[in-house]
Design an enzyme around this catalytic site. Structure first.
Site, PDB file in Angstrom:
ATOM      1  N   ASP A 145      -3.173 -11.428  19.743  1.00  0.00           N
ATOM      2  CA  ASP A 145      -2.013 -12.322  19.633  1.00  0.00           C
ATOM      3  C   ASP A 145      -1.587 -12.625  18.200  1.00  0.00           C
ATOM      4  O   ASP A 145      -1.295 -13.769  17.848  1.00  0.00           O
ATOM      5  CB  ASP A 145      -2.263 -13.627  20.392  1.00  0.00           C
ATOM      6  CG  ASP A 145      -3.339 -14.495  19.766  1.00  0.00           C
ATOM      7  OD1 ASP A 145      -4.035 -14.037  18.819  1.00  0.00           O
ATOM      8  OD2 ASP A 145      -3.515 -15.650  20.220  1.00  0.00           O
ATOM      9  N   THR A 146      -1.506 -11.582  17.371  1.00  0.00           N
ATOM     10  CA  THR A 146      -0.937 -11.787  16.044  1.00  0.00           C
ATOM     11  C   THR A 146       0.576 -11.918  16.178  1.00  0.00           C
ATOM     12  O   THR A 146       1.182 -11.390  17.118  1.00  0.00           O
ATOM     13  CB  THR A 146      -1.264 -10.620  15.103  1.00  0.00           C
ATOM     14  OG1 THR A 146      -0.631  -9.434  15.604  1.00  0.00           O
ATOM     15  CG2 THR A 146      -2.768 -10.390  15.019  1.00  0.00           C
ATOM     16  N   GLU A 147       1.178 -12.582  15.211  1.00  0.00           N
ATOM     17  CA  GLU A 147       2.620 -12.794  15.245  1.00  0.00           C
ATOM     18  C   GLU A 147       3.379 -11.467  15.291  1.00  0.00           C
ATOM     19  O   GLU A 147       4.327 -11.293  16.068  1.00  0.00           O
ATOM     20  CB  GLU A 147       3.055 -13.612  14.028  1.00  0.00           C
ATOM     21  CG  GLU A 147       4.544 -13.918  13.987  1.00  0.00           C
ATOM     22  CD  GLU A 147       4.936 -14.726  12.755  1.00  0.00           C
ATOM     23  OE1 GLU A 147       6.122 -14.694  12.388  1.00  0.00           O
ATOM     24  OE2 GLU A 147       4.048 -15.375  12.159  1.00  0.00           O
ATOM     25  N   SER A 171      -7.621   0.710  16.380  1.00  0.00           N
ATOM     26  CA  SER A 171      -6.923   0.313  17.599  1.00  0.00           C
ATOM     27  C   SER A 171      -7.277   1.246  18.743  1.00  0.00           C
ATOM     28  O   SER A 171      -7.697   2.393  18.537  1.00  0.00           O
ATOM     29  CB  SER A 171      -5.411   0.358  17.337  1.00  0.00           C
ATOM     30  OG  SER A 171      -4.678   0.303  18.528  1.00  0.00           O
ATOM     31  N   TYR A 209       2.360   5.318  14.834  1.00  0.00           N
ATOM     32  CA  TYR A 209       1.222   4.407  14.643  1.00  0.00           C
ATOM     33  C   TYR A 209      -0.055   5.032  15.191  1.00  0.00           C
ATOM     34  O   TYR A 209      -1.111   5.020  14.543  1.00  0.00           O
ATOM     35  CB  TYR A 209       1.536   3.091  15.346  1.00  0.00           C
ATOM     36  CG  TYR A 209       0.417   2.084  15.372  1.00  0.00           C
ATOM     37  CD1 TYR A 209       0.173   1.245  14.290  1.00  0.00           C
ATOM     38  CD2 TYR A 209      -0.387   1.947  16.500  1.00  0.00           C
ATOM     39  CE1 TYR A 209      -0.850   0.312  14.315  1.00  0.00           C
ATOM     40  CE2 TYR A 209      -1.413   1.017  16.542  1.00  0.00           C
ATOM     41  CZ  TYR A 209      -1.646   0.194  15.456  1.00  0.00           C
ATOM     42  OH  TYR A 209      -2.664  -0.727  15.493  1.00  0.00           O
ATOM     43  N   SER A 210       0.020   5.577  16.397  1.00  0.00           N
ATOM     44  CA  SER A 210      -1.152   6.179  17.028  1.00  0.00           C
ATOM     45  C   SER A 210      -1.708   7.324  16.190  1.00  0.00           C
ATOM     46  O   SER A 210      -2.929   7.469  16.044  1.00  0.00           O
ATOM     47  CB  SER A 210      -0.782   6.670  18.429  1.00  0.00           C
ATOM     48  OG  SER A 210      -1.904   7.165  19.117  1.00  0.00           O
ATOM     49  N   ALA A 211      -0.828   8.143  15.622  1.00  0.00           N
ATOM     50  CA  ALA A 211      -1.268   9.266  14.781  1.00  0.00           C
ATOM     51  C   ALA A 211      -2.126   8.783  13.617  1.00  0.00           C
ATOM     52  O   ALA A 211      -3.153   9.380  13.287  1.00  0.00           O
ATOM     53  CB  ALA A 211      -0.059  10.028  14.268  1.00  0.00           C
ATOM     54  N   ASN A 240      -7.802  -3.566   6.674  1.00  0.00           N
ATOM     55  CA  ASN A 240      -7.129  -4.177   7.813  1.00  0.00           C
ATOM     56  C   ASN A 240      -5.609  -4.069   7.751  1.00  0.00           C
ATOM     57  O   ASN A 240      -4.930  -4.339   8.739  1.00  0.00           O
ATOM     58  CB  ASN A 240      -7.555  -5.657   7.877  1.00  0.00           C
ATOM     59  CG  ASN A 240      -6.709  -6.471   8.816  1.00  0.00           C
ATOM     60  OD1 ASN A 240      -6.797  -6.343  10.031  1.00  0.00           O
ATOM     61  ND2 ASN A 240      -5.855  -7.318   8.254  1.00  0.00           N
ATOM     62  N   MET A 293       0.812  -1.208   0.000  1.00  0.00           N
ATOM     63  CA  MET A 293       0.000   0.000   0.000  1.00  0.00           C
ATOM     64  C   MET A 293       0.854   1.271   0.000  1.00  0.00           C
ATOM     65  O   MET A 293       0.307   2.364  -0.048  1.00  0.00           O
ATOM     66  CB  MET A 293      -0.954  -0.001   1.189  1.00  0.00           C
ATOM     67  CG  MET A 293      -2.098  -0.997   1.032  1.00  0.00           C
ATOM     68  SD  MET A 293      -3.204  -0.575  -0.336  1.00  0.00           S
ATOM     69  CE  MET A 293      -4.344  -1.981  -0.283  1.00  0.00           C
TER      70      MET A 293
END
Length: 293
Positions: A219-221, A170, A183-185, A119, A93
């Site tokens: 619990d994703t890798e 999230s 990430y939060s932004a 996702n 992406m």
């Protein structure tokens, strides 16, 4: 007091999750049978598990992610599980042309679209903010702008089918946490954009639902590898999380909170006692395991 909080907060969260976000009808797998669904970030983690659930529900699937070899295996498994059809488009992406390519593939293959599940996520470090503005720009392209582009290109088909947009976000997009500033932004941006778009759909009488999925620690890798050394909490199962995301989209819910007790409680307390919530969040980390860059 500590014991009371441990009992009260999860209970309150469950009650709030049920009251505010439960849908008026029961979910049935029949609701997805024959539906045409795009799932992004589908080669692993929650996206992969969503693909498998949808396959069991006999949906038509178009999957996309970066790694072609992984996507091929997921598509093969989806067909084994009973998907009405399954195909993929591989790519990153970061490539601004990919959203249109994916949506055009759905249009050319099916002539329409019923559900768009956004996702995918770009890699982001877990540590003190290092001052790299370029990293934030890159992450905004993947985690936010590509979501907008996918929505823009898919919207004509979704309007025609009166379909669903499902946005996987999230807790980091609702309340701030340390060590994940870029990430939060991007997740806060999703909340603002899709919340505004929901208003406009209501005003214009566009019957396309928008479901924002507010997820905790799953619990994703990738998540476990990135943060397990610093998290005190136990991650929730990705398989159940994936199913709840699908249900919430099919039932046209406004928001999904998962895991419901923990997420809903923190979001309520954030508005009542923000400093207390901040301290709870900080106490959730093993700070001694987070090293400054």
């Amino acid at each position: 007091m500590g014991l009371l909080l441990k009992i009260f907060i999860p209970l309150l969260g469950l009650v709030l999750a049920f009251y505010f976000y439960s849908a008026p009808e029961n979910f049935s797998e029949e609701m997805l049978r024959g539906k045409r669904v795009i799932v992004t970030g589908a080669s692993s983690g929650i996206g992969e598990q969503m693909a498998y659930h949808l396959a069991r529900m006999e949906a038509h699937l178009l999957l996309t992610a970066r790694t072609e070899a992984k996507l091929q295996k997921v598509v093969e498994r989806c067909l084994e599980l009973g998907a009405a059809s399954a195909r993929y488009v591989s790519g990153s992406m970061e490539d601004t042309t990919l959203p249109e390519v994916v949506v055009k593939e759905a249009e050319n293959t099916w002539g329409g679209l019923d559900m768009l599940i956004l996702n995918h996520v770009g890699y982001s470090y877990f540590n003190f903010f290092n001052g790299d503005v370029g990293d934030i720009r890159k992450l905004l392209e993947i985690n936010f702008l590509s979501y907008v582009a996918m929505t823009v290109f898919a919207l004509p088909m979704l309007k025609e089918s009166e379909g669903n947009i499902v946005v996987v976000s999230s807790m980091a997009g609702k309340t701030s946490s340390p060590f994940i500033a870029p990430y939060s932004a991007t997740k806060f941006a999703l909340d603002g954009f899709f919340g505004s778009l929901r208003h406009e759909f209501v005003i214009e009488k566009v019957n396309v639902s928008i479901t924002l999925c507010i997820l905790g620690y799953i619990d994703t890798e990738n998540a476990v590898r990135a943060v397990s050394h610093a998290m005190r909490s136990t991650p929730a199962p990705k398989e159940e999380c994936a199913l709840e995301i699908i249900k919430s989209g099919a039932l046209r819910q406004r928001e999904l909170h998962y895991p419901p007790g923990a997420v809903s409680s923190l979001l309520l307390l954030r508005d009542i006692a923000p400093e207390f919530v901040d301290s709870l969040i900080r106490r959730g980390y093993k700070l001694e395991n987070v090293k400054r860059p």
